[in-house]
Scaffold this active site. Sequence first.
Site, PDB file in Angstrom:
ATOM      1  CD  GLU A 125      -2.757  -1.385   2.426  1.00 29.58           C
ATOM      2  OE1 GLU A 125      -2.711  -0.523   3.305  1.00 29.58           O
ATOM      3  OE2 GLU A 125      -3.492  -2.396   2.490  1.00 29.58           O
ATOM      4  CD  GLU A 232      -4.980  -7.687   1.833  1.00 30.53           C
ATOM      5  OE1 GLU A 232      -5.837  -6.951   2.354  1.00 30.53           O
ATOM      6  OE2 GLU A 232      -3.760  -7.482   1.917  1.00 30.53           O
TER       7      GLU A 232
HETATM    8  O1  9MR Z   1      -7.568  -7.841   8.636  1.00 31.81           O
HETATM    9  C1  9MR Z   1      -6.602  -7.008   9.275  1.00 31.81           C
HETATM   10  C2  9MR Z   1      -7.174  -6.431  10.556  1.00 31.81           C
HETATM   11  O2  9MR Z   1      -7.390  -7.452  11.506  1.00 31.81           O
HETATM   12  C3  9MR Z   1      -6.235  -5.367  11.116  1.00 31.81           C
HETATM   13  O3  9MR Z   1      -6.862  -4.740  12.211  1.00 31.81           O
HETATM   14  C4  9MR Z   1      -5.891  -4.362  10.045  1.00 31.81           C
HETATM   15  C5  9MR Z   1      -4.934  -3.321  10.568  1.00 31.81           C
HETATM   16  O4  9MR Z   1      -4.620  -2.363   9.631  1.00 31.81           O
HETATM   17  O5  9MR Z   1      -5.322  -5.016   8.933  1.00 31.81           O
HETATM   18  C6  9MR Z   1      -6.209  -5.890   8.318  1.00 31.81           C
HETATM   19  O6  9MR Z   1      -5.646  -6.439   7.149  1.00 31.81           O
HETATM   20  C7  9MR Z   1      -5.309  -5.510   6.127  1.00 31.81           C
HETATM   21  C8  9MR Z   1      -4.137  -6.062   5.368  1.00 31.81           C
HETATM   22  O7  9MR Z   1      -3.095  -6.377   6.239  1.00 31.81           O
HETATM   23  C9  9MR Z   1      -3.676  -5.109   4.298  1.00 31.81           C
HETATM   24  N1  9MR Z   1      -4.765  -4.732   3.432  1.00 31.81           N
HETATM   25  C10 9MR Z   1      -5.977  -4.285   4.060  1.00 31.81           C
HETATM   26  C11 9MR Z   1      -6.430  -5.305   5.096  1.00 31.81           C
HETATM   27  C12 9MR Z   1      -7.764  -4.898   5.694  1.00 31.81           C
HETATM   28  O8  9MR Z   1      -7.623  -3.689   6.385  1.00 31.81           O
END
Ligand code: 9MR
Length: 321
Positions: A125, A232
């Site tokens: 990102e 994802e």
């Molecule tokens: O699913 C993840 C969630 O449990 C966390 O709180 C969050 C923190 O930023 O990250 C989520 O996963 C993310 C992933 O690592 C990167 N792309 C977006 C995902 C959803 O936010």
Amino acid sequence: MISLKEKYKDYFKVGAAVNTRTIKSNSNLIIKHFNSITCENEMKVSSIAVGKDQYDFTAADEIVAFAIKNDLLVRGHTFVWHNQTPDWFFEGMDRKQLLERIKSYITLVGNRYREQVFCWDVVNEAIEDKADTVLRRSKWVDILGERFMDDIFRIAKEILPEKKLFYNDYNETNPAKRVKIYNTIKAMKDRGVPVDGIGMQCHSSIYGPYADELKETIELYASLGIQIHITELDVSLFEFGDHSRIEKPDAKLLDKQAKIYEDYFKIFREYKEIIECVTLWGVADDYTWLDNFPARNRKNWPLLFDEENNPKEAFYRIINF
Ligand code: 9MR
């Protein structure tokens, strides 16, 4: 019932994001249907580098042990991100020191999980959503400079030469953003930077993006001669920004969702030469990060299996072809 990974064995790996709870609560589904897993949070820097020179591998180790036991591959997620990286990681660091720090971190974590992890999201990102800027502002850019991704991918390749290295991002169908991602990766490739693939996160909803938009993005990225992973995937029942609630999804909503999944997987199959892996961001609707985003404690049902872990309409649509 046929398993997803069996059905898709001539197309791509099918993955799911898991955590230390879901490898227990959803273990049957994971073992039956998936051949790749991603740690939802447990391999992020903030989960592992808990203090200065202090590392906690407990959760990631537990998930990797589950993967080994059940013959699952692991997508490594993620080394460099503006999020979920502790402040101390950057404190007092100049360019040279931060490069050394991330190098020793990638060495430590990359080597520990070398056997099971088949690819890494090396940078996550880094591209800005707003139209007028390319790079997202972050400590990585501030300290390492505009070409920080060149440095990071080169370091990662040196340490993990046999692994596929990915740039991973969301909103990847947005026309302005996908061109920025394309241009950035193209320029890196032209400079000889070892980036092997682009991860398209695909956090979608029943209101889109639609399959044709996905297809345009896949075409554009594929023209770079790289691999694509869907990293994802989930299909929310709410339009982005809508914080309203529903008690239980009705058949009509679930049918809309099934249609999106069906159309997406049709495109994914068409591009099986380029798409090596399709990962869902969760296993079943009993747990999803979308239960807390963008509204806290607002239930959502974005996955292929329901809260009782039974297959939903979306599941049947993607295996009937
Ligand atoms: O699913 C993840 C969630 O449990 C966390 O709180 C969050 C923190 O930023 O990250 C989520 O996963 C993310 C992933 O690592 C990167 N792309 C977006 C995902 C959803 O936010």
